[in-house]
Write a protein that holds these residues in place. Structure first.
Motif, short mmCIF file in Angstrom:
data_model
loop_
_atom_site.label_atom_id
_atom_site.label_comp_id
_atom_site.label_asym_id
_atom_site.label_seq_id
_atom_site.Cartn_x
_atom_site.Cartn_y
_atom_site.Cartn_z
N ALA A 100 1.07 -1.42 0.41
CA ALA A 100 -0.08 0.10 -0.18
C ALA A 100 1.06 1.36 0.14
CB ALA A 100 -0.75 0.08 1.36
N PRO A 101 0.30 2.39 -0.26
CA PRO A 101 1.07 3.93 -0.64
C PRO A 101 1.78 4.28 0.62
CG PRO A 101 -1.16 4.09 -1.48
CD PRO A 101 -1.00 2.87 -1.45
N ASP A 102 1.25 3.51 1.90
CA ASP A 102 1.67 3.73 3.01
C ASP A 102 2.71 2.79 4.19
OD1 ASP A 102 0.77 6.52 3.29
OD2 ASP A 102 -0.92 5.31 4.14
N ALA A 103 3.47 1.29 3.48
CA ALA A 103 4.16 0.63 3.66
C ALA A 103 5.26 1.40 3.74
CB ALA A 103 3.85 -0.89 2.51
N ILE A 104 5.79 1.90 3.16
CA ILE A 104 7.35 1.88 3.49
C ILE A 104 7.79 3.31 4.64
CG2 ILE A 104 9.67 2.60 2.31
CD1 ILE A 104 8.90 0.32 1.67
N ALA A 105 7.22 4.03 4.45
CA ALA A 105 6.94 5.28 5.36
C ALA A 105 7.05 4.54 7.18
CB ALA A 105 6.07 6.17 5.49
N GLY A 106 5.82 3.65 6.35
CA GLY A 106 5.19 2.74 8.13
C GLY A 106 5.80 1.85 9.00
N ALA A 107 6.87 1.17 8.03
CA ALA A 107 7.95 0.59 8.07
C ALA A 107 9.10 1.44 9.51
CB ALA A 107 8.47 -0.37 7.25
N VAL A 108 9.27 1.70 8.22
CA VAL A 108 10.49 3.23 8.64
C VAL A 108 10.14 3.99 10.56
CG1 VAL A 108 12.24 4.94 8.07
CG2 VAL A 108 11.63 3.06 6.48
N GLY A 109 8.97 4.58 10.13
CA GLY A 109 8.12 4.96 11.80
C GLY A 109 8.82 4.35 12.57
N GLU A 110 7.52 2.72 12.37
CA GLU A 110 8.28 1.60 12.96
C GLU A 110 8.89 1.96 13.92
OE1 GLU A 110 5.48 -0.56 15.65
OE2 GLU A 110 4.46 1.27 14.24
N LEU A 111 10.07 1.14 13.03
CA LEU A 111 11.81 1.21 13.54
C LEU A 111 11.89 2.06 13.79
CD1 LEU A 111 14.08 -0.52 12.78
CD2 LEU A 111 14.93 1.62 10.81
N ARG A 112 12.04 3.95 13.88
CA ARG A 112 12.62 5.04 14.66
C ARG A 112 11.71 4.49 15.86
NH1 ARG A 112 17.50 3.79 12.62
NH2 ARG A 112 17.66 5.04 10.81
N ARG A 113 10.82 4.82 16.18
CA ARG A 113 10.03 4.59 17.14
C ARG A 113 10.34 3.92 18.08
NH1 ARG A 113 5.68 6.04 13.50
NH2 ARG A 113 4.99 4.10 13.67
N ARG A 114 10.45 2.67 17.91
CA ARG A 114 10.53 1.02 18.93
C ARG A 114 12.16 0.69 18.79
NH1 ARG A 114 6.38 -2.76 17.23
NH2 ARG A 114 7.28 -3.69 19.68
N ARG A 115 13.20 1.73 18.06
CA ARG A 115 14.56 2.53 18.43
C ARG A 115 15.10 0.62 18.65
NH1 ARG A 115 14.81 5.60 23.79
NH2 ARG A 115 13.82 8.17 22.79
N ALA A 116 14.14 0.39 17.09
CA ALA A 116 14.77 -1.28 17.42
C ALA A 116 16.08 -1.21 15.71
CB ALA A 116 13.83 -2.42 16.31
N ALA A 117 16.38 -2.10 15.98
CA ALA A 117 17.66 -3.15 14.98
C ALA A 117 17.11 -3.05 13.47
CB ALA A 117 18.84 -3.09 15.39
N LEU A 118 15.87 -3.41 13.32
CA LEU A 118 15.16 -4.49 12.84
C LEU A 118 14.02 -4.56 13.21
CD1 LEU A 118 14.62 -6.39 10.04
CD2 LEU A 118 15.73 -7.74 11.53
N VAL A 119 13.10 -4.21 11.58
CA VAL A 119 11.73 -4.38 12.04
C VAL A 119 11.04 -5.91 10.96
CG1 VAL A 119 9.70 -3.31 11.43
CG2 VAL A 119 10.69 -2.12 13.30
N SER A 120 10.45 -6.66 10.93
CA SER A 120 9.89 -7.29 10.53
C SER A 120 8.38 -6.71 10.40
CB SER A 120 9.89 -8.66 10.79
OG SER A 120 9.59 -9.62 9.83
N PRO A 121 7.88 -6.21 8.98
CA PRO A 121 6.05 -6.10 9.06
C PRO A 121 5.80 -7.44 7.87
CG PRO A 121 7.58 -4.33 8.20
CD PRO A 121 8.54 -5.26 8.31
N TRP A 122 5.09 -8.34 8.98
CA TRP A 122 4.77 -9.48 8.65
C TRP A 122 3.69 -9.40 7.20
CZ3 TRP A 122 6.65 -14.16 9.96
CH2 TRP A 122 5.96 -15.70 9.42
N PRO A 123 3.95 -9.27 5.90
CA PRO A 123 2.70 -9.14 5.24
C PRO A 123 1.55 -10.72 5.19
CG PRO A 123 4.83 -9.62 4.06
CD PRO A 123 4.51 -10.16 5.48
N MET A 124 0.65 -10.01 4.76
CA MET A 124 -0.62 -11.15 4.89
C MET A 124 -0.27 -12.07 3.73
SD MET A 124 -4.70 -10.34 4.30
CE MET A 124 -4.08 -10.29 1.92
N GLN A 125 -0.45 -13.43 4.30
CA GLN A 125 -0.09 -14.10 2.61
C GLN A 125 -1.37 -14.47 2.22
OE1 GLN A 125 3.30 -15.53 2.35
NE2 GLN A 125 3.79 -14.55 4.27
N ARG A 126 -1.34 -13.94 1.29
CA ARG A 126 -2.52 -14.43 0.11
C ARG A 126 -2.77 -15.56 -0.66
NH1 ARG A 126 -2.27 -11.69 -4.00
NH2 ARG A 126 0.09 -10.48 -3.86
#
Length: 380
Positions: free
Chosen positions: A141-167
């Motif tokens: 979706a259009p907000d996916a990359i920004a959402g993942a980077v925002g989560e990475l920084r908010r959580r102060r993590a080295a890695l955020v793994s966004p789990w995609p829905m398996q179709r």
């Protein structure tokens, strides 16, 4: 009778605990959402692609439509494809200055998987503070990359793994693919695990990974997991061993994927790596298989054949298994369930049987040295 009842109670107890963990995760696992603020730092999205001419253009279109991340660039690597992946990528990029398409003509070196080698080649060209890997079969979706980077920084993590829905596009896929999410959603309290640095509680999905580039390089990046059949899990574990936090978020609202286009491709895909599960040993897999049979075969079998208290306990176990499966799927999708999700959950005993058959097939192929994926021999 007493022995059968005790065995059924044991299996039912495992199912009920699994359903309880799945409920906890449904209530507590974070869902990937649009970033509330624009991502101002530079971000590089890396896409390794081999024989993806049919699917890659759709991902490129999704990447070109990303918003909230104005300093995003994209690197795509055609990894010695046998089809028109390179030409398809060039056409889909449409001279977008943010997108660079690279080409690799060589096979991975001994001791390397193709995926790890491709990721290293891409990462070597990255100079931005955030590094995102996305597989060619993922839709964003259009907000996916920004959402993942925002989560990475908010959580102060080295890695955020966004789990995609398996179709799923076939009954076999609907039976098997949701087990990937269910395998952690019904066994591991993610909110607790993400506060830990224990490598054994790390969960990651290599289809969509967002790294702090400095942390990624500090542990050696994908070179540190060069020979791994499950490089996503192993790089998360490597980061945790180095004291770096990794977190999982459900991304079903913003990212989805259909990993395999047919039952044949699904079988080949799982055969490639499933031997490595449970420590890569037959004993580990056999132990898990025994527990799975006890929890997900015994109760429904007793519910069908038993009487009185025995049947009631079996029904409870089967209902708990179906409930856990549905809760896990709700966590993965982040929204309402489809009819196929409900039918697949009701067929959960058959899903477990299919999974165990694939595990046995993978071990057999490994023993015979016949593991292959996309025309390449899998090196172990």
């Amino acid at each position: 009778m007493a022995g059968a009842l005790g065995l059924t109670w044991l299996g039912t107890g495992i199912s009920v605990v699994g359903a309880g963990i799945a409920l906890y995760n449904r209530l507590t696992v974070r869902q990937l959402a649009a970033s509330p603020v624009e991502v101002t730092e530079p971000v590089t999205v890396c896409v390794p692609a081999r024989d993806e001419a049919a699917r890659l253009p759709r991902l490129i279109a999704d990447l070109r439509a990303q918003r909230g991340v104005p300093r995003m660039s994209v690197l795509i690597l055609d990894d010695a494809s046998g089809d028109d992946t390179f030409a398809a990528a060039i056409d889909a990029a449409a001279e977008d200055p943010r997108i660079t398409v690279l080409r690799n003509e060589t096979a991975p070196a001994p001791g390397w998987t193709g995926k790890a080698a491709a990721c290293v080649r891409l990462a070597d060209a990255v100079v931005t503070p955030v590094l995102v890997f996305v597989d060619a079969d993922v839709r964003l979706a259009p907000d996916a990359i920004a959402g993942a980077v925002g989560e990475l920084r908010r959580r102060r993590a080295a890695l955020v793994s966004p789990w995609p829905m398996q179709r799923a596009g076939s009954p076999v896929e609907a039976l098997v693919q949701p087990l990937l999410c269910w395998s952690w959603a019904a066994t591991l309290p993610i909110a607790v695990a993400d506060r830990s640095l224990r490598p054994s509680t790390a969960v990651a999905c290599g289809q969509f990974l967002a790294f702090d580039t400095a942390a990624y390089r500090a542990v050696g990046g994908h070179a540190s997991v060069a020979a791994s059949a499950t490089e996503d899990l192993d790089i998360a574990r490597t980061l945790r061993r180095a004291g770096q936090p990794t977190v999982l978020v459900a991304a079903g609202r913003l990212a989805s994927t259909r990993m395999y286009d047919s039952a044949t491709e699904l079988a080949a895909g799982y055969t490639r790596w499933l031997w490595s599960a449970y420590g890569g040993t037959v004993a580990g897999g056999a132990t898990v298989g025994t527990l799975a049979a006890l929890a997900y075969w015994v109760p429904p079998s007793v519910a069908l054949r038993g009487h009185g208290a025995l049947r009631r306990v079996g029904l409870l176990g089967y209902a708990a298994a179906v409930t856990g499966r549905l809760l896990a799927r709700c966590t993965e999708t982040g929204g309402p369930l489809a009819r196929t999700d409900v039918l697949a959950a009701l067929a959960h005993p058959f899903s477990v049987a299919a999974y165990l058959a694939l595990w046995a097939r993978s071990h057999r192929a490994r023993r015979r040295g016949t593991l292959r994926w996309k025309g390449r021999r899998v090196q172990i």
